[in-house]
Design a protein around this motif. Structure first.
Motif, short mmCIF file in Angstrom:
data_model
loop_
_atom_site.label_atom_id
_atom_site.label_comp_id
_atom_site.label_asym_id
_atom_site.label_seq_id
_atom_site.Cartn_x
_atom_site.Cartn_y
_atom_site.Cartn_z
N LYS A 81 0.85 -1.19 0.00
CA LYS A 81 0.00 0.00 0.00
C LYS A 81 0.88 1.24 0.00
N PRO A 82 0.34 2.39 -0.40
CA PRO A 82 1.13 3.62 -0.38
C PRO A 82 1.71 3.94 1.00
N THR A 83 1.06 3.42 2.04
CA THR A 83 1.57 3.63 3.40
C THR A 83 2.82 2.79 3.67
N GLU A 85 2.55 -0.52 3.90
CA GLU A 85 2.09 -1.80 4.44
C GLU A 85 2.17 -2.87 3.35
N HIS A 87 1.71 -6.28 1.15
CA HIS A 87 0.63 -7.18 0.75
C HIS A 87 0.81 -8.48 1.54
#
Ligand code: FES
Ligand code: FES
Length: 171
Positions: A81-83, A85, A87
């Motif tokens: 994720k862009p954060t 985090e 997959h």
């Protein structure tokens, strides 16, 4: 003669000029400097270059760049994720010890993602079949199979599979 192609790469709309003889792997690594997809054999034998095009895992070393016109392409860079985090597949590979040198890992993960997107609850035979075109020279396939099973379970139960402190993205 150069031609313009429009496509979606990891959710971002792209338009660029390409040479007709380029492969998708060349476009990603050499033109866009996205080096997560690895160059191994460049002849469709090792799977290190695997990316997803329109939902299917493909060997980007053989995939003609002009054919991405209008397509949706996902690479290992688009998995977290862009954060930051990871997959669940990335986390599972770490948790299950399925990464050593990591050279095969982006391709393995993309093949596994294409499988789980289509078949969230695959049998071991189906996982083996999906990964048959991906070679690993160091980890051994048992841990890789375990990782895909673990991720399938995490995704199907929406389980919280979190990276350990200090772990970073694989790509
Ligand atoms: S580099 Fe594409 S299959 Fe080996
Ligand atoms: S982890 Fe080294 S080739 Fe697979």
């Amino acid at each position: 003669m150069r031609k313009t192609v429009s496509f979606v790469l990891n959710g971002n709309r792209m338009e660029m000029e390409i040479e007709p003889e380029w492969t998708l792997l060349h476009l990603l690594r050499e033109e866009l400097e996205m080096t997560g997809s690895k160059s191994g054999c460049e002849s469709g034998e090792c799977g290190a270059c695997t990316v997803i095009v329109n939902g299917k895992a493909v060997n980007s070393c053989l995939f003609p760049a002009p054919e991405i016109e209008g397509a949706s392409v996902t690479t290992i860079e688009g998995m977290a994720k862009p954060t930051g985090e990871l997959h669940p597949l990335q986390t599972a590979f770490i948790e299950k010890g399925a990464v050593q040198c990591g050279y095969c890992t982006p391709g393995m993960i993309m093949s596994a993602k294409a499988l789980l997107d289509e078949n969230p609850n695959p049998s071991e035979g189906e996982i083996r079949h999906a990964l048959a075109g991906n070679m690993c020279r160091c980890t051994g396939y048992v841990q890789i199979l375990d990782a895909v099973k673990f991720a399938a379970h995490a995704l199907s139960t929406k389980g919280e599979v979190r990276p350990r402190k200090g772990e970073e993205r694989i790509a």
